[in-house]
Scaffold this motif. Sequence first.
Motif, PDB file in Angstrom:
ATOM      1  N   ALA A   1       0.854  -1.185   0.000  1.00 52.60           N
ATOM      2  CA  ALA A   1       0.000   0.000   0.000  1.00 52.60           C
ATOM      3  C   ALA A   1       0.890   1.235   0.000  1.00 52.60           C
ATOM      4  CB  ALA A   1      -0.906   0.010   1.225  1.00 52.60           C
ATOM      5  N   SER A   2       0.590   2.186  -0.867  1.00 53.81           N
ATOM      6  CA  SER A   2       1.356   3.422  -0.950  1.00 53.81           C
ATOM      7  C   SER A   2       0.568   4.430  -1.769  1.00 53.81           C
ATOM      8  CB  SER A   2       2.716   3.170  -1.605  1.00 53.81           C
ATOM      9  OG  SER A   2       3.510   4.324  -1.562  1.00 53.81           O
ATOM     10  N   ARG A   3       0.954   5.687  -1.688  1.00 58.75           N
ATOM     11  CA  ARG A   3       0.360   6.726  -2.517  1.00 58.75           C
ATOM     12  C   ARG A   3       1.362   7.131  -3.581  1.00 58.75           C
ATOM     13  NH1 ARG A   3      -1.538  11.637   0.045  1.00 58.75           N
ATOM     14  NH2 ARG A   3      -2.655  11.805  -1.920  1.00 58.75           N
ATOM     15  N   PHE A   4       0.856   7.471  -4.747  1.00 57.01           N
ATOM     16  CA  PHE A   4       1.684   7.928  -5.859  1.00 57.01           C
ATOM     17  C   PHE A   4       1.129   9.237  -6.377  1.00 57.01           C
ATOM     18  CE2 PHE A   4       2.865   3.575  -5.561  1.00 57.01           C
ATOM     19  CZ  PHE A   4       4.140   3.474  -6.104  1.00 57.01           C
ATOM     20  N   GLU A   5       2.019  10.049  -6.945  1.00 58.56           N
ATOM     21  CA  GLU A   5       1.626  11.307  -7.571  1.00 58.56           C
ATOM     22  C   GLU A   5       1.795  11.183  -9.075  1.00 58.56           C
ATOM     23  OE1 GLU A   5       4.337  14.105  -5.856  1.00 58.56           O
ATOM     24  OE2 GLU A   5       3.166  14.281  -3.998  1.00 58.56           O
ATOM     25  N   LEU A   6       0.850  11.726  -9.817  1.00 61.95           N
ATOM     26  CA  LEU A   6       0.933  11.720 -11.270  1.00 61.95           C
ATOM     27  C   LEU A   6       1.942  12.757 -11.725  1.00 61.95           C
ATOM     28  CD1 LEU A   6      -0.187  10.661 -13.979  1.00 61.95           C
ATOM     29  CD2 LEU A   6      -1.899  12.483 -13.852  1.00 61.95           C
ATOM     30  N   GLY A   7       2.911  12.335 -12.532  1.00 60.71           N
ATOM     31  CA  GLY A   7       3.910  13.255 -13.059  1.00 60.71           C
ATOM     32  C   GLY A   7       3.621  13.678 -14.478  1.00 60.71           C
ATOM     33  N   ASP A   8       3.072  12.767 -15.290  1.00 60.68           N
ATOM     34  CA  ASP A   8       2.820  13.071 -16.694  1.00 60.68           C
ATOM     35  C   ASP A   8       1.765  12.112 -17.211  1.00 60.68           C
ATOM     36  OD1 ASP A   8       3.250  14.478 -19.121  1.00 60.68           O
ATOM     37  OD2 ASP A   8       4.548  12.867 -19.844  1.00 60.68           O
ATOM     38  N   LEU A   9       0.992  12.566 -18.179  1.00 63.74           N
ATOM     39  CA  LEU A   9      -0.058  11.739 -18.761  1.00 63.74           C
ATOM     40  C   LEU A   9      -0.223  12.122 -20.224  1.00 63.74           C
ATOM     41  CD1 LEU A   9      -2.314   9.653 -18.101  1.00 63.74           C
ATOM     42  CD2 LEU A   9      -3.816  11.604 -17.679  1.00 63.74           C
ATOM     43  N   LYS A  10      -0.154  11.122 -21.101  1.00 64.57           N
ATOM     44  CA  LYS A  10      -0.329  11.376 -22.536  1.00 64.57           C
ATOM     45  C   LYS A  10      -1.214  10.289 -23.139  1.00 64.57           C
ATOM     46  CE  LYS A  10       3.882  13.794 -23.739  1.00 64.57           C
ATOM     47  NZ  LYS A  10       4.876  13.782 -22.715  1.00 64.57           N
ATOM     48  N   GLN A  11      -2.164  10.712 -23.957  1.00 65.04           N
ATOM     49  CA  GLN A  11      -2.975   9.756 -24.700  1.00 65.04           C
ATOM     50  C   GLN A  11      -2.238   9.408 -25.974  1.00 65.04           C
ATOM     51  OE1 GLN A  11      -7.046  10.860 -25.307  1.00 65.04           O
ATOM     52  NE2 GLN A  11      -7.389   9.215 -26.785  1.00 65.04           N
ATOM     53  N   LEU A  12      -2.179   8.112 -26.279  1.00 67.16           N
ATOM     54  CA  LEU A  12      -1.485   7.634 -27.469  1.00 67.16           C
ATOM     55  C   LEU A  12      -2.477   6.964 -28.404  1.00 67.16           C
ATOM     56  CD1 LEU A  12       1.597   6.083 -25.655  1.00 67.16           C
ATOM     57  CD2 LEU A  12       1.405   8.361 -26.654  1.00 67.16           C
ATOM     58  N   GLY A  13      -1.960   6.364 -29.478  1.00 71.07           N
ATOM     59  CA  GLY A  13      -2.809   5.677 -30.445  1.00 71.07           C
ATOM     60  C   GLY A  13      -3.550   4.497 -29.839  1.00 71.07           C
ATOM     61  N   SER A  14      -4.592   4.058 -30.511  1.00 70.46           N
ATOM     62  CA  SER A  14      -5.379   2.884 -30.140  1.00 70.46           C
ATOM     63  C   SER A  14      -5.984   2.955 -28.749  1.00 70.46           C
ATOM     64  CB  SER A  14      -4.530   1.595 -30.250  1.00 70.46           C
ATOM     65  OG  SER A  14      -4.074   1.400 -31.553  1.00 70.46           O
ATOM     66  N   GLY A  15      -6.194   4.158 -28.219  1.00 70.45           N
ATOM     67  CA  GLY A  15      -6.802   4.298 -26.900  1.00 70.45           C
ATOM     68  C   GLY A  15      -5.855   4.033 -25.742  1.00 70.45           C
ATOM     69  N   MET A  16      -4.572   3.950 -26.028  1.00 75.23           N
ATOM     70  CA  MET A  16      -3.579   3.713 -24.980  1.00 75.23           C
ATOM     71  C   MET A  16      -3.234   5.021 -24.282  1.00 75.23           C
ATOM     72  SD  MET A  16      -1.249   1.169 -27.300  1.00 75.23           S
ATOM     73  CE  MET A  16       0.211   1.611 -26.467  1.00 75.23           C
ATOM     74  N   VAL A  17      -2.727   4.892 -23.050  1.00 74.17           N
ATOM     75  CA  VAL A  17      -2.318   6.040 -22.256  1.00 74.17           C
ATOM     76  C   VAL A  17      -0.942   5.757 -21.675  1.00 74.17           C
ATOM     77  CG1 VAL A  17      -2.837   7.401 -20.182  1.00 74.17           C
ATOM     78  CG2 VAL A  17      -4.691   6.674 -21.682  1.00 74.17           C
ATOM     79  N   HIS A  18      -0.079   6.763 -21.679  1.00 76.72           N
ATOM     80  CA  HIS A  18       1.221   6.645 -20.990  1.00 76.72           C
ATOM     81  C   HIS A  18       1.146   7.544 -19.767  1.00 76.72           C
ATOM     82  CE1 HIS A  18       5.496   7.440 -20.098  1.00 76.72           C
ATOM     83  NE2 HIS A  18       5.589   6.151 -20.413  1.00 76.72           N
ATOM     84  N   ALA A  19       1.376   6.946 -18.591  1.00 79.61           N
ATOM     85  CA  ALA A  19       1.313   7.686 -17.328  1.00 79.61           C
ATOM     86  C   ALA A  19       2.618   7.490 -16.564  1.00 79.61           C
ATOM     87  CB  ALA A  19       0.130   7.199 -16.481  1.00 79.61           C
ATOM     88  N   VAL A  20       3.102   8.564 -15.975  1.00 84.93           N
ATOM     89  CA  VAL A  20       4.297   8.520 -15.133  1.00 84.93           C
ATOM     90  C   VAL A  20       3.861   8.859 -13.717  1.00 84.93           C
ATOM     91  CG1 VAL A  20       6.552   9.552 -14.652  1.00 84.93           C
ATOM     92  CG2 VAL A  20       5.833   9.159 -17.026  1.00 84.93           C
TER      93      VAL A  20
END
Length: 189
Positions: free
Chosen positions: A166-185
Amino acid sequence: MPRKLVVSVYISLDGVVQDPVGMENSGLGNWVGPFTRGPEGDEIMRQELWAADIALMGRTTYEGFAAVWPTLDDPGGFARRLNGMPKYVASTTMRQAEWNNTSVLSSDVIDAVRRLKDEGDGDILIYGSAGLVHSLLPHGLVDQVHMLIYPTVLGRGTRLFPADYASRFELGDLKQLGSGMVHAVYRPA
């Protein structure tokens, strides 16, 4: 300043990271095959690899990569980069690794990773390797998690985070890519 340890995974909507290309005989098949990340996704993967100067893998990921990457020479230079960089495989069963520039970490992987983080400047990049990631997370050794999220639900398989973590994370970056994919950091909070 210590190196960053970056975990890079292909992950399903339900958190599964196991066997994305269907080489492990898991029965999950090639679940990333129907999707295309496009040029923007390729650039994200290029930047991630070029920011690293060490690759770290668990045994299963190592075996899959070592069977393919040494035979490739792609126009983008991914194979040359990965083949040429120092690689470490965490394994209690392997004694030596055949893939060039690879060393085996067979005992006290946690301390070995701490030492690697204290040496040099480039990132340490872990592709997949859920078991290894499961062992590193509780020790606070993971600095970023890069998720290439595929719009599919698998219903079973090894997940990125262990059941008791169990832990908390912070979103650093988010990009929508082709075919409905997402890249999240994400970074641990």
